[in-house]
Design a protein around this motif. Sequence first.
Motif, PDB file in Angstrom:
ATOM      1  N   HIS A  36     -34.424  24.125   0.713  1.00 47.07           N
ATOM      2  CA  HIS A  36     -33.817  23.808  -0.894  1.00 47.07           C
ATOM      3  C   HIS A  36     -34.610  24.695  -1.702  1.00 47.07           C
ATOM      4  O   HIS A  36     -35.727  24.798  -1.776  1.00 47.07           O
ATOM      5  N   VAL A  37     -33.862  25.877  -2.244  1.00 44.11           N
ATOM      6  CA  VAL A  37     -34.628  26.717  -3.165  1.00 44.11           C
ATOM      7  C   VAL A  37     -34.685  26.262  -4.513  1.00 44.11           C
ATOM      8  O   VAL A  37     -33.383  25.777  -5.202  1.00 44.11           O
ATOM      9  N   THR A  38     -35.747  26.270  -5.234  1.00 43.92           N
ATOM     10  CA  THR A  38     -35.784  25.601  -6.728  1.00 43.92           C
ATOM     11  C   THR A  38     -36.485  26.791  -7.482  1.00 43.92           C
ATOM     12  O   THR A  38     -36.933  27.885  -6.837  1.00 43.92           O
ATOM     13  N   ARG A  39     -36.319  26.594  -8.682  1.00 42.81           N
ATOM     14  CA  ARG A  39     -37.093  27.756  -9.724  1.00 42.81           C
ATOM     15  C   ARG A  39     -38.313  27.839  -9.732  1.00 42.81           C
ATOM     16  O   ARG A  39     -38.919  28.986  -9.717  1.00 42.81           O
ATOM     17  N   VAL A  40     -39.089  26.713  -9.697  1.00 41.94           N
ATOM     18  CA  VAL A  40     -40.304  26.526 -10.160  1.00 41.94           C
ATOM     19  C   VAL A  40     -41.484  26.344  -8.864  1.00 41.94           C
ATOM     20  O   VAL A  40     -40.929  25.190  -8.264  1.00 41.94           O
ATOM     21  N   MET A  41     -42.251  26.744  -8.647  1.00 42.30           N
ATOM     22  CA  MET A  41     -43.223  26.318  -7.516  1.00 42.30           C
ATOM     23  C   MET A  41     -44.315  25.283  -7.955  1.00 42.30           C
ATOM     24  O   MET A  41     -44.875  25.496  -9.093  1.00 42.30           O
ATOM     25  N   PRO A  42     -44.249  23.967  -7.479  1.00 37.36           N
ATOM     26  CA  PRO A  42     -45.060  23.068  -7.981  1.00 37.36           C
ATOM     27  C   PRO A  42     -46.659  23.445  -7.948  1.00 37.36           C
ATOM     28  O   PRO A  42     -47.094  24.082  -6.987  1.00 37.36           O
ATOM     29  N   LYS A  43     -47.244  23.186  -9.175  1.00 37.89           N
ATOM     30  CA  LYS A  43     -48.667  23.344  -9.179  1.00 37.89           C
ATOM     31  C   LYS A  43     -49.450  22.476  -8.262  1.00 37.89           C
ATOM     32  O   LYS A  43     -50.565  22.958  -8.021  1.00 37.89           O
ATOM     33  N   ASP A  72     -42.712  27.628   0.209  1.00 41.09           N
ATOM     34  CA  ASP A  72     -42.916  29.113   0.482  1.00 41.09           C
ATOM     35  C   ASP A  72     -42.216  29.767  -0.820  1.00 41.09           C
ATOM     36  O   ASP A  72     -41.433  29.342  -1.421  1.00 41.09           O
ATOM     37  N   ALA A  73     -43.167  30.753  -1.167  1.00 39.61           N
ATOM     38  CA  ALA A  73     -42.791  31.548  -2.488  1.00 39.61           C
ATOM     39  C   ALA A  73     -41.836  32.679  -1.864  1.00 39.61           C
ATOM     40  O   ALA A  73     -42.245  33.500  -0.970  1.00 39.61           O
ATOM     41  N   ILE A  74     -40.787  32.697  -2.418  1.00 35.88           N
ATOM     42  CA  ILE A  74     -39.799  33.937  -2.055  1.00 35.88           C
ATOM     43  C   ILE A  74     -39.286  34.464  -3.579  1.00 35.88           C
ATOM     44  O   ILE A  74     -39.370  34.188  -4.585  1.00 35.88           O
ATOM     45  N   GLU A  81     -38.482  35.338  -8.531  1.00 32.61           N
ATOM     46  CA  GLU A  81     -39.576  34.557  -7.711  1.00 32.61           C
ATOM     47  C   GLU A  81     -39.128  33.062  -7.728  1.00 32.61           C
ATOM     48  O   GLU A  81     -38.807  32.382  -9.037  1.00 32.61           O
ATOM     49  N   ARG A  82     -38.942  32.463  -6.762  1.00 28.51           N
ATOM     50  CA  ARG A  82     -38.445  31.286  -6.692  1.00 28.51           C
ATOM     51  C   ARG A  82     -39.339  30.389  -5.604  1.00 28.51           C
ATOM     52  O   ARG A  82     -40.260  30.901  -4.949  1.00 28.51           O
ATOM     53  N   CYS A  83     -38.928  29.211  -5.492  1.00 27.57           N
ATOM     54  CA  CYS A  83     -39.714  28.236  -4.447  1.00 27.57           C
ATOM     55  C   CYS A  83     -38.722  27.752  -3.595  1.00 27.57           C
ATOM     56  O   CYS A  83     -37.830  27.209  -3.798  1.00 27.57           O
ATOM     57  N   ARG A  84     -39.128  28.044  -2.316  1.00 30.52           N
ATOM     58  CA  ARG A  84     -38.284  27.506  -1.061  1.00 30.52           C
ATOM     59  C   ARG A  84     -38.961  26.188  -0.625  1.00 30.52           C
ATOM     60  O   ARG A  84     -40.107  26.235  -0.360  1.00 30.52           O
ATOM     61  N   ILE A  85     -38.631  25.054  -0.681  1.00 34.52           N
ATOM     62  CA  ILE A  85     -38.904  23.611  -0.289  1.00 34.52           C
ATOM     63  C   ILE A  85     -38.433  23.596   1.077  1.00 34.52           C
ATOM     64  O   ILE A  85     -37.479  23.626   1.403  1.00 34.52           O
ATOM     65  N   VAL A  86     -39.403  23.554   2.157  1.00 39.27           N
ATOM     66  CA  VAL A  86     -38.924  23.299   3.495  1.00 39.27           C
ATOM     67  C   VAL A  86     -38.841  21.949   3.936  1.00 39.27           C
ATOM     68  O   VAL A  86     -40.186  21.299   3.875  1.00 39.27           O
ATOM     69  N   LEU A  87     -37.738  21.238   4.119  1.00 36.38           N
ATOM     70  CA  LEU A  87     -37.875  19.897   4.514  1.00 36.38           C
ATOM     71  C   LEU A  87     -37.864  19.604   5.793  1.00 36.38           C
ATOM     72  O   LEU A  87     -36.951  20.244   6.610  1.00 36.38           O
ATOM     73  N   LYS A  88     -38.074  18.334   6.303  1.00 37.89           N
ATOM     74  CA  LYS A  88     -37.839  17.706   7.600  1.00 37.89           C
ATOM     75  C   LYS A  88     -36.622  17.204   7.729  1.00 37.89           C
ATOM     76  O   LYS A  88     -36.405  16.460   6.781  1.00 37.89           O
ATOM     77  N   PRO A  89     -35.573  17.763   8.466  1.00 37.12           N
ATOM     78  CA  PRO A  89     -34.343  17.003   8.331  1.00 37.12           C
ATOM     79  C   PRO A  89     -34.126  15.562   8.910  1.00 37.12           C
ATOM     80  O   PRO A  89     -33.201  15.145   9.544  1.00 37.12           O
ATOM     81  N   ASP A  90     -35.150  14.687   8.504  1.00 42.18           N
ATOM     82  CA  ASP A  90     -34.955  13.452   8.516  1.00 42.18           C
ATOM     83  C   ASP A  90     -34.525  12.658   7.447  1.00 42.18           C
ATOM     84  O   ASP A  90     -35.286  12.951   6.347  1.00 42.18           O
ATOM     85  N   PHE A  91     -33.567  11.748   7.432  1.00 41.04           N
ATOM     86  CA  PHE A  91     -33.232  11.161   6.066  1.00 41.04           C
ATOM     87  C   PHE A  91     -33.740   9.578   6.195  1.00 41.04           C
ATOM     88  O   PHE A  91     -33.350   8.854   7.086  1.00 41.04           O
ATOM     89  N   VAL A  92     -34.685   9.298   5.325  1.00 38.81           N
ATOM     90  CA  VAL A  92     -35.398   7.762   5.286  1.00 38.81           C
ATOM     91  C   VAL A  92     -34.489   7.341   4.097  1.00 38.81           C
ATOM     92  O   VAL A  92     -34.927   7.624   2.950  1.00 38.81           O
TER      93      VAL A  92
END
Length: 140
Positions: A36-43, A72-74, A81-92
């Motif tokens: 999931h791509v978002t605008r800001v990389m979390p500090k 990932d910074a992309i 510049e954006r932030c790509r959040i890589v998620l495990k495709p497990d839904f809890v």
Amino acid sequence: MPLHMIKLCVGVDSVEDLEAHVRARLSAGSGVEQTHVTRVMPKRAAEMVGAGSLFWVIKGQVQVRQPILRFDAIRTEDGVERCRIVLKPDFVRTWPVPKRPFQGWRYLLPAEAPADLGEGADLSELPSALRRELAELGLL
């Protein structure tokens, strides 16, 4: 205790819709990882990687979480510049908790995170509209 994130899941009506959307994207060859791509990389990204989760707000309620694998910074095609959040495709699934709309994502402290539904409390058989209504009434 790990730090978490919370984000609105726009355009999705239920956890089942989100699961189907992710399955379709992964099977269509858009990659082997769910992102999931978002605008800001979390500090505070280091506090979330491998232990934290992204909690999704669907139709005004926190309903499900996914473990965060990495950030990932992309740079997108438009050079931003954006932030790509890589998620495990497990839904809890979590206990449904009402959440007002907000923009972007927010940090979610472990003490504020909804509990997982757990073993003996499988509400997934209930229609999502009924789960949502029961939660709004404070019965879940």
